[in-house]
Design a protein around this motif. Structure first.
Motif, PDB file in Angstrom:
ATOM      1  N   HIS A  56      18.329  25.078  17.304  1.00 15.70           N
ATOM      2  CA  HIS A  56      19.385  24.171  16.857  1.00 15.70           C
ATOM      3  C   HIS A  56      19.360  24.061  15.335  1.00 15.70           C
ATOM      4  CE1 HIS A  56      20.295  22.597  20.939  1.00 15.70           C
ATOM      5  NE2 HIS A  56      19.009  22.868  21.151  1.00 15.70           N
TER       6      HIS A  56
ATOM      7  N   TRP B 259      20.514  16.846  15.125  1.00 22.97           N
ATOM      8  CA  TRP B 259      19.666  17.134  16.289  1.00 22.97           C
ATOM      9  C   TRP B 259      18.202  17.111  15.878  1.00 22.97           C
ATOM     10  CZ3 TRP B 259      15.924  20.119  18.427  1.00 22.97           C
ATOM     11  CH2 TRP B 259      15.877  20.242  19.809  1.00 22.97           C
TER      12      TRP B 259
ATOM     13  N   ARG C  67      10.869  19.684  23.223  1.00 23.95           N
ATOM     14  CA  ARG C  67      11.629  19.788  21.979  1.00 23.95           C
ATOM     15  C   ARG C  67      10.694  19.706  20.775  1.00 23.95           C
ATOM     16  NH1 ARG C  67      14.727  15.611  24.617  1.00 23.95           N
ATOM     17  NH2 ARG C  67      16.575  16.476  25.649  1.00 23.95           N
TER      18      ARG C  67
END
Length: 222
Positions: A130, A135, A69
């Motif tokens: 995203h 997030w 991520r």
């Protein structure tokens, strides 16, 4: 070298891999895992309808979820262009030029040439973006805590309004890993005397990290 690795159905050197890995340069699961955790940055490459694009991407490796991520600038066209097929995240370790003059075998027969040692992992998977400040905020905190550690700078050290503005300027990205290809090319195919020469040569030019990598990768008995 193929194994089930840490991703369950995902495999190290899985089917359809794209990087050429002779047997003596294959690497085990622990080494790949350590590289992803230690480096935490790579080149995210995606194919789009307009061509191939790439971004230098700091990331957090979530081993349990099998994802990497990070975040991109909102103005980065990569996230707006869509992704054709899987994405590729290339993670680089150390790399070093190797002079043939360092080999003991140069004096024996002269049939030696220059080469380049390197460590790399190619991570393939589905890329998801995203556009969600909550997030992204979690990822920013993960990245900060990973690199700052206890007692270092915290996101909460900055004014809340400033942080909110910064989060609106980025979007999140994750790579859901399907397979990983690792290659540790560190003179393992050379004789013990040649490896000794490479280690000494690298130390001689100040490349201590490269020399240590070669020592760690030295095959048993060499």
């Amino acid at each position: 070298m193929r194994s089930g690795w840490i991703f369950g159905e995902a495999t190290l050197l899985g089917e359809g891999g794209g990087v050429y890995v002779p047997g003596h340069f294959a690497v085990g699961d622990d080494a790949v895992r350590e590289l992803l955790v230690r480096r935490g940055v790579g080149d995210l490459i995606t194919a789009t309808g307009a061509g191939v694009v790439a971004t230098f991407l700091p990331f957090v490796f979530d081993e349990e979820a099998r994802v990497l991520r990070g975040h991109l600038a909102r103005n980065n066209e990569q996230w707006k262009s869509g992704v054709v097929g899987e994405g590729l995240l290339i993670v680089h370790g150390s790399d070093s030029y190797v002079s043939p003059s360092w080999y003991a075998t140069k004096a024996e027969h002269g049939r030696v040439v220059p080469t380049w040692n390197y460590v790399t992992a190619h991570v393939y998977g589905k890329v998801r973006f995203h556009d969600d400040p909550v997030w992204v905020g979690r990822v920013v905190r993960e990245l900060t805590e990973r690199h700052e550690g206890a007692g270092g700078w915290s996101v909460d050290d900055a004014p809340a309004g400033f942080v909110e503005g910064q989060l609106r300027a980025v979007v999140g990205v994750e790579v859901v890993v399907s397979r990983v290809e690792g290659k540790w090319k560190l003179s393992q195919n050379r004789s013990g005397a040649d490896i000794d020469g490479v280690v000494a040569g690298l130390r001689g030019v100040g490349d201590v990290v490269g020399a240590e990598e070669v020592e760690r990768a030295r095959p048993v008995g060499k």
